[in-house]
Design a protein around this motif. Structure first.
Motif, PDB file in Angstrom:
ATOM      1  N   PRO B  67       0.829  -1.206   0.000  1.00 45.16           N
ATOM      2  CA  PRO B  67       0.000   0.000   0.000  1.00 45.16           C
ATOM      3  C   PRO B  67       0.861   1.254   0.000  1.00 45.16           C
ATOM      4  CG  PRO B  67      -0.722  -1.525   1.699  1.00 45.16           C
ATOM      5  CD  PRO B  67       0.579  -2.046   1.185  1.00 45.16           C
ATOM      6  N   ASN B  68       0.368   2.290  -0.614  1.00 48.32           N
ATOM      7  CA  ASN B  68       1.096   3.555  -0.691  1.00 48.32           C
ATOM      8  C   ASN B  68       0.704   4.446   0.487  1.00 48.32           C
ATOM      9  OD1 ASN B  68       2.258   5.966  -1.341  1.00 48.32           O
ATOM     10  ND2 ASN B  68       0.862   6.416  -3.043  1.00 48.32           N
ATOM     11  N   TRP B  69       1.530   4.440   1.537  1.00 51.58           N
ATOM     12  CA  TRP B  69       1.138   5.154   2.767  1.00 51.58           C
ATOM     13  C   TRP B  69       1.177   6.658   2.602  1.00 51.58           C
ATOM     14  CZ3 TRP B  69      -1.790   2.270   5.293  1.00 51.58           C
ATOM     15  CH2 TRP B  69      -1.543   0.898   5.415  1.00 51.58           C
ATOM     16  N   ALA B  70       1.862   7.136   1.575  1.00 55.18           N
ATOM     17  CA  ALA B  70       1.894   8.587   1.355  1.00 55.18           C
ATOM     18  C   ALA B  70       0.500   9.103   1.010  1.00 55.18           C
ATOM     19  CB  ALA B  70       2.876   8.918   0.222  1.00 55.18           C
ATOM     20  N   TYR B  71      -0.339   8.203   0.532  1.00 57.48           N
ATOM     21  CA  TYR B  71      -1.680   8.592   0.095  1.00 57.48           C
ATOM     22  C   TYR B  71      -2.669   8.647   1.261  1.00 57.48           C
ATOM     23  CZ  TYR B  71      -5.742   8.540  -3.035  1.00 57.48           C
ATOM     24  OH  TYR B  71      -6.892   8.846  -3.694  1.00 57.48           O
ATOM     25  N   ALA B  72      -2.198   8.169   2.439  1.00 59.96           N
ATOM     26  CA  ALA B  72      -3.112   7.977   3.578  1.00 59.96           C
ATOM     27  C   ALA B  72      -3.832   9.250   4.000  1.00 59.96           C
ATOM     28  CB  ALA B  72      -2.357   7.384   4.749  1.00 59.96           C
ATOM     29  N   SER B  73      -3.144  10.416   3.909  1.00 57.96           N
ATOM     30  CA  SER B  73      -3.767  11.644   4.425  1.00 57.96           C
ATOM     31  C   SER B  73      -5.038  11.974   3.637  1.00 57.96           C
ATOM     32  CB  SER B  73      -2.777  12.799   4.366  1.00 57.96           C
ATOM     33  OG  SER B  73      -2.427  13.035   3.030  1.00 57.96           O
ATOM     34  N   ILE B  74      -4.998  11.748   2.328  1.00 61.17           N
ATOM     35  CA  ILE B  74      -6.190  12.000   1.506  1.00 61.17           C
ATOM     36  C   ILE B  74      -7.299  11.023   1.901  1.00 61.17           C
ATOM     37  CG2 ILE B  74      -7.089  11.984  -0.864  1.00 61.17           C
ATOM     38  CD1 ILE B  74      -4.264  12.805  -1.744  1.00 61.17           C
ATOM     39  N   VAL B  75      -6.878   9.772   2.185  1.00 55.74           N
ATOM     40  CA  VAL B  75      -7.857   8.765   2.578  1.00 55.74           C
ATOM     41  C   VAL B  75      -8.569   9.184   3.859  1.00 55.74           C
ATOM     42  CG1 VAL B  75      -8.166   6.379   3.284  1.00 55.74           C
ATOM     43  CG2 VAL B  75      -6.537   6.931   1.488  1.00 55.74           C
ATOM     44  N   TRP B  76      -7.789   9.629   4.844  1.00 52.89           N
ATOM     45  CA  TRP B  76      -8.391  10.013   6.123  1.00 52.89           C
ATOM     46  C   TRP B  76      -9.450  11.094   5.948  1.00 52.89           C
ATOM     47  CZ3 TRP B  76      -8.568   7.032   9.937  1.00 52.89           C
ATOM     48  CH2 TRP B  76      -7.494   6.206  10.275  1.00 52.89           C
ATOM     49  N   GLU B  77      -9.099  12.084   5.132  1.00 53.16           N
ATOM     50  CA  GLU B  77     -10.011  13.209   4.936  1.00 53.16           C
ATOM     51  C   GLU B  77     -11.354  12.723   4.374  1.00 53.16           C
ATOM     52  OE1 GLU B  77     -10.190  16.971   2.049  1.00 53.16           O
ATOM     53  OE2 GLU B  77      -8.168  16.334   2.617  1.00 53.16           O
ATOM     54  N   LYS B  78     -11.272  11.868   3.353  1.00 49.87           N
ATOM     55  CA  LYS B  78     -12.509  11.385   2.729  1.00 49.87           C
ATOM     56  C   LYS B  78     -13.262  10.417   3.643  1.00 49.87           C
ATOM     57  CE  LYS B  78     -13.431  13.261  -1.116  1.00 49.87           C
ATOM     58  NZ  LYS B  78     -14.751  13.849  -1.343  1.00 49.87           N
ATOM     59  N   LEU B  79     -12.480   9.670   4.414  1.00 53.35           N
ATOM     60  CA  LEU B  79     -13.111   8.705   5.300  1.00 53.35           C
ATOM     61  C   LEU B  79     -13.911   9.426   6.389  1.00 53.35           C
ATOM     62  CD1 LEU B  79     -13.341   5.686   5.666  1.00 53.35           C
ATOM     63  CD2 LEU B  79     -11.431   5.764   7.244  1.00 53.35           C
ATOM     64  N   LEU B  80     -13.362  10.540   6.876  1.00 57.68           N
ATOM     65  CA  LEU B  80     -14.086  11.335   7.871  1.00 57.68           C
ATOM     66  C   LEU B  80     -15.400  11.824   7.302  1.00 57.68           C
ATOM     67  CD1 LEU B  80     -11.527  13.513   9.844  1.00 57.68           C
ATOM     68  CD2 LEU B  80     -13.100  11.777  10.702  1.00 57.68           C
ATOM     69  N   GLU B  81     -15.341  12.267   6.043  1.00 60.85           N
ATOM     70  CA  GLU B  81     -16.571  12.722   5.398  1.00 60.85           C
ATOM     71  C   GLU B  81     -17.596  11.585   5.369  1.00 60.85           C
ATOM     72  OE1 GLU B  81     -16.643  15.332   1.691  1.00 60.85           O
ATOM     73  OE2 GLU B  81     -17.268  13.397   0.908  1.00 60.85           O
ATOM     74  N   THR B  82     -17.106  10.397   5.049  1.00 61.02           N
ATOM     75  CA  THR B  82     -17.981   9.226   5.007  1.00 61.02           C
ATOM     76  C   THR B  82     -18.640   8.984   6.360  1.00 61.02           C
ATOM     77  OG1 THR B  82     -16.409   8.292   3.450  1.00 61.02           O
ATOM     78  CG2 THR B  82     -18.021   6.792   4.385  1.00 61.02           C
ATOM     79  N   LEU B  83     -17.826   9.035   7.426  1.00 63.41           N
ATOM     80  CA  LEU B  83     -18.364   8.768   8.758  1.00 63.41           C
ATOM     81  C   LEU B  83     -19.367   9.835   9.166  1.00 63.41           C
ATOM     82  CD1 LEU B  83     -15.170   7.591  10.667  1.00 63.41           C
ATOM     83  CD2 LEU B  83     -16.948   6.211   9.586  1.00 63.41           C
TER      84      LEU B  83
END
Lengths: 261, 270, 266
Positions: B67-83
Motif C-alpha cells: 500500500p502507498n502510505w503517502a496517500y493515507a492523508s487524503i484517505v483520512w479526509e474522505k473517510l471522515l466525510e464518510t463517517l
C-alpha cells in the motif's frame, strides 16, 4: 356513592360480561367480589373506571352517569379511581419512584410530566405513600429488582399518590404466596380505614374474602347471585355462589409473616 | 431365544419413507438444475475457474501491494466525510423513525387500515437498496454528499422503524393499562409506559443501523453520492492499485473498530 | 400536611463522571460533525433543483411500460446472479462453518482463525469485491456472481457455525459409544441435525442477495443496475420509474416466498 343500574355488557365476540347488574356501593365500604374466573368480576370493576364500557344501563358515581364520559372527563374520572392489578403492572425498567409518581399523571400537564417537573408537594406525596406501605428504602431501585409482594406494595403506593376516592383491585394477591397475600390485603384494609377510600377487591379465595371484607358480592355468569355483609357469609354461601363444592384451591390459608421493614 | 426380527417377512429397503426420499431428490435436482442454468446464463460456470482466471486475479492482487502510505492523508479526509454522512443520516433516521415505529405497532394503533398502510410503506422502502436510491437522488440534486445522506436516511428509516415497531409490539401492555387507569393521556402513556420499555432496544438498534450506514456510505461514492467511494473508484480507473489498497486497508480497519465498539456498547445496553 | 421531601438519589460519583464525559463527548461530536459537513445548501435549494424535482418526480411515478420487457430481462439476470452466488456460498460456507464451530473444531487456533476470516469477509462490502473483480477479470455477470458468493460466505459461515454449536452433542457421544467413526458420526449424527437450519439460512441469504445483486450493474457487474445507470444518465426518468417498480415487485415477491418456505422448513 357508586350505583349500577341494570348494567349489562356484551363483548364484541358475544360474551356476556355483565347481565342486568343492580348494586349500590356506599362511600368508605370495603367490598369483596367473589366468583369463579369468567364470572364477570373483572368486567365489573373495569366498568367503574371505564377500562371497559358497558353496553346498556347506567353507572352513576356521585350521581353522575359516567357511561358517556369521553376524553378529558374520562381521564378526570380515572384520577379519582385508583386501580391495583394482579400483575402489579409496573414499568419494570423504571425506578420505584418513577412508577409511584406516575400516579400524579392525571393531575400533571403533559409537558411537565415529560420533563419530570413535579411540584415539591407531589414528590412529598409520593414519598409519603411509599412510607405508608413501608417500602421507602427501595425508592431508587428498579421495579424489576423487587419481589412480587414488594412490587404490589409499590403499586398500592402509586394508587395512594393518586389520592383517589375509590380503589379498585383486580385479583391483587393471585400471584403472591399466602403470607405476602395477607400483608397486601392488610395494607388495602388500612388505607380503606384511614382515608375512608371506597375499596372494591376481586378475590377468589373465600377465607380472605371473609377475613377482610365488610360486604361480599357473589357473581356467576355476569350476574349478581349474592350480596350481603361478610358476617352473614359461610362456606355454604360460597358453594351456592360457585355452584359447586368448595375445593382446596379456593382457600388461600396461611398467616402474615412478621413484617420486614 | 430371540424372536424373528421381521414377523411379516417384509424387509424395509430404506431409512426414510419412499415419499420423503422422492421429495428430497426432486427438490435437490430442481435446485441443482436451476444453479447450472443460472451459472450458464451469468457466464459463471465452474469452467470459468481456469488458469487464466487465477492468473488475472493473482496479477491484480500482487499489484495491490505494498500500500502507498503517502496517500493515507487524503484517505483520512474522505473517510471522515464518510463517517459524518453515516452519523448525520443515522441521527435523522433515528428521530424520524419514532412516529413511524409507533404507527407500525399493532398494539398502539388500533386502526387496521392505517397500520397496514404504514407497514406496507415501510416494506416498500426497504426493498430498494441505498445505492439505487443514491443513483436517483444524484440525478435529482446533483453530485455530492447530500443525495448520499438522503439515500442513507430513507433506507435506514425502513430498517429502524421495522425493528423498533417489533420491539414496541412485544412490550408488556399491563403498565399501559395502569397509567391509563390513573388518568394519563395518550402522550403520558407513551412516555411513562412505552418509552422506558423500548429505550434500550432503541439505542441498540440505532447503533446497529449506524454500523450498516458506515458500511453503506463507503460505497456511495461509486455513484457520486459523496464519501470515500469516490476516490476508490477514481484510483481504480487510474489503475493506481497501491493507492487502492491504502484506501481498502484504512477503511477496513476503521469499519472493524467501529463495529467492535458498537457491538460492545450494544451488549452492555440490553 | 407535613411536607417530607424524598431523599436525593445517591449516585456513584464515578458513574456521574462517566455520564458527563459521554454527554460532552457526544455533544462535541455532533457540533463538529454538523459544523464541518460540507453540504452545498445553496445549490440544493436552488431553482434548478425545484425544476428537476418538478420534472423528475411525475415521471418516476408514471413508469414507461414499453420498457418493461427489457427491464424484466435484466431483472432475470439479477436473479440468476443472486442464485448462482448464493448457491456457491451455501456450499463453500459449510467447511468454514465447521472450522468456526467450537464444539466440533476444538483447536482454539484454527477456531479463532475461522471466526476471523468470516468476520473479515462480512465486513467487506460485496460491491467493493465486485469492483475489484470487474477490474481483474473484466466487466460482466461473472464478476457479480463471484462478489456475491464470496461475501455471502461470511454471513452464512457464521450462522452455520452457530447452528453447529447448538446441536445436541449427546447424539454424537452415543454414536461414539456405538463405535462409529468420525465420518459416520458426521453424516448420521451431525448433518441431520443441521440441514434444515442450513437450508433455511441459505434461502434467507438468497433473499438478501437478490437485493444486493440489483446494485452490481452500477459498477458493471451485471444485472438490472446496468440499465439503471444508463437510464439515469440519459435522464429517462420514466424508465428509472419502471426499473424501481420491477425491483420493488420482484424483491417483495421473493421475500414473501422465501419466508413462506423458511417457515415450513424449521
Amino acid at each position: 356513592m357508586i350505583e349500577l343500574k341494570d348494567l349489562s355488557l356484551v363483548y364484541p365476540n358475544g360474551t356476556q360480561g355483565l347481565k342486568d347488574v343492580n348494586v349500590k356501593i356506599n362511600d368508605g365500604e370495603f367490598v369483596v367480589i367473589v366468583g369463579l374466573s369468567g364470572a364477570g368480576k373483572s368486567t365489573f370493576i373495569r366498568s367503574i373506571n371505564r377500562l371497559v364500557t358497558p353496553t346498556s344501563g347506567d353507572l352513576l358515581i356521585d350521581n353522575e352517569n359516567i357511561l358517556d364520559y369521553r376524553g378529558k372527563d374520562l381521564r378526570n374520572l380515572r384520577t379519582k379511581v385508583g386501580m391495583i392489578f394482579q400483575n402489579y403492572n409496573l414499568v419494570k425498567r423504571s425506578t420505584v419512584m418513577k412508577n409511584v409518581i406516575s400516579g400524579r399523571l392525571g393531575h400533571t400537564g403533559t409537558l411537565k410530566s415529560i420533563l419530570n417537573l413535579y411540584s415539591k408537594e407531589d414528590m412529598a406525596l409520593a414519598y409519603e405513600s411509599l412510607k405508608r406501605v413501608n417500602i421507602e428504602n427501595k425508592i431508587y431501585s428498579r421495579a424489576d429488582q423487587l419481589s412480587g409482594g414488594q412490587q404490589q406494595r409499590v403499586s398500592i403506593a402509586r394508587v395512594l399518590t393518586q389520592q383517589p376516592k375509590v380503589v379498585l383491585a383486580d385479583e391483587p394477591v393471585a400471584s403472591l404466596d399466602p403470607p405476602t397475600s395477607h400483608q397486601v390485603m392488610k395494607y388495602l384494609k388500612k388505607i380503606n380505614q384511614e382515608d375512608n377510600i371506597t375499596t372494591i377487591v376481586n378475590l377468589h379465595f373465600i377465607d380472605m374474602a371473609m377475613e377482610y371484607a365488610d360486604r361480599i358480592i357473589g357473581m356467576r355468569a355476569g350476574e349478581i347471585v349474592f350480596d350481603g355483609p361478610a358476617s352473614e357469609v359461610n362456606e355454604q354461601t360460597f358453594e351456592e355462589i360457585y355452584g359447586r363444592p368448595i375445593k382446596e384451591d379456593d382457600i388461600r390459608g396461611g398467616k402474615e409473616d412478621v413484617e420486614t421493614p | 431365544m430371540s424372536k424373528p426380527l421381521n414377523p411379516t417377512g417384509r424387509v424395509p429397503t430404506s431409512l426414510v419413507s419412499g415419499r420423503t426420499k422422492l421429495k428430497m431428490n426432486v427438490i435437490m435436482v430442481i435446485v441443482l438444475a436451476f444453479y447450472i442454468f443460472s451459472s450458464y446464463m451469468t457466464n459463471a460456470s465452474v469452467l470459468r475457474f481456469d488458469q487464466a482466471f487465477f492468473t488475472n486475479v493473482w496479477n491484480m492482487v500482487i499489484q495491490l501491494f505494498p500500500p502507498n502510505w503517502a496517500y493515507a492523508s487524503i484517505v483520512w479526509e474522505k473517510l471522515l466525510e464518510t463517517l459524518k454522512m453515516a452519523l448525520v443520516a443515522t441521527t435523522i433516521a433515528g428521530i424520524l423513525c419514532i412516529p413511524f415505529s409507533l404507527l407500525a405497532a399493532n398494539n398502539i394503533v388500533q386502526n387496521k387500515f392505517l397500520y397496514n398502510f404504514i407497514k406496507m410503506f415501510l416494506n416498500i422502502m426497504r426493498t430498494i437498496p441505498e445505492l439505487i436510491l443514491a443513483v436517483v437522488f444524484v440525478g435529482l440534486f446533483g453530485i455530492g454528499i447530500f443525495p448520499g445522506i438522503l439515500a442513507l436516511i430513507i433506507f435506514s428509516l425502513g430498517i429502524l422503524a421495522k425493528l423498533i415497531s417489533e420491539t414496541v409490539e412485544s412490550i408488556d401492555m399491563n403498565p399501559l393499562e395502569a397509567i391509563r387507569a390513573s388518568g394519563g393521556n395518550t402522550i403520558q402513556v407513551i412516555w411513562y409506559a412505552v418509552v422506558p420499555q423500548v429505550l434500550p432496544q432503541f439505542v441498540s438498534f440505532t447503533l446497529y443501523v449506524f454500523e450498516i450506514n458506515v458500511r453503506a456510505s463507503v460505497v456511495l461514492g461509486f455513484v457520486g453520492a459523496g464519501g470515500i467511494g469516490l476516490i476508490l473508484r477514481q484510483q481504480l480507473n487510474f489503475l493506481s492499485y497501491q493507492n487502492v489498497s491504502t484506501i481498502i486497508v484504512i477503511t477496513f480497519v476503521v469499519v472493524v473498530v467501529i463495529d467492535y465498539i458498537s457491538n460492545k456498547l450494544r451488549r452492555e445496553l440490553v | 400536611m407535613n411536607i417530607n421531601i424524598p431523599p436525593k438519589p445517591q449516585k456513584n460519583s464515578l458513574k456521574i463522571l462517566r455520564n458527563i464525559v459521554i454527554s460532552i463527548g457526544l455533544a462535541v461530536l455532533y457540533v463538529w460533525t454538523f459544523a464541518t459537513i460540507e453540504v452545498p445548501w445553496g445549490r440544493i435549494f436552488s431553482e434548478r433543483t425545484l425544476i428537476n424535482i418538478d420534472r423528475v418526480i411525475p415521471k418516476l411515478f408514471s413508469p414507461d411500460f414499453t420498457f418493461a420487457s427489457k427491464v424484466m430481462d435484466y431483472m432475470m439476470e439479477t436473479l440468476f446472479i443472486a442464485f448462482a452466488g448464493s448457491f456457491m456460498a451455501a456450499i463453500l460456507a459449510v467447511p468454514f462453518g465447521f472450522l468456526a464451530a467450537s464444539n466440533i473444531n476444538s483447536n482454539p487456533v484454527f477456531n479463532t482463525i475461522g471466526k476471523w476470516i468470516l468476520n473479515a469477509d462480512r465486513t467487506f462490502p460485496e460491491i467493493l469485491l465486485a469492483l475489484i473483480f470487474v477490474v481483474a477479470i473484466g466487466p460482466g455477470a461473472f464478476a457479480g456472481v463471484l462478489a456475491i458468493a464470496i461475501h455471502s460466505v461470511g454471513m452464512l459461515g457464521k450462522l452455520y457455525s452457530e447452528v453447529i454449536e447448538s446441536i445436541d452433542m449427546n447424539v454424537v457421544e452415543a454414536m461414539e459409544a456405538n463405535g462409529a467413526n468420525k465420518i459416520q458420526i458426521f453424516f448420521y449424527g451431525i448433518i441431520p441435525q443441521v440441514i434444515p437450519e442450513f437450508m433455511s439460512y441459505a434461502i434467507y441469504r438468497f433473499e438478501i442477495d437478490v437485493r444486493a445483486s440489483t446494485i452490481l450493474g452500477i459498477i458493471g457487474a451485471g444485472g438490472i443496475g446496468t440499465l439503471l445507470v444508463i437510464s439515469s444518465r440519459n435522464r429517462n426518468w420514466d424508465e428509472v420509474g419502471m426499473i424501481l417498480l420491477v425491483i420493488i415487485v420482484f424483491v417483495s415477491i421473493i421475500d414473501y416466498i422465501s419466508s413462506a418456505i423458511r417457515k415450513r422448513i424449521v
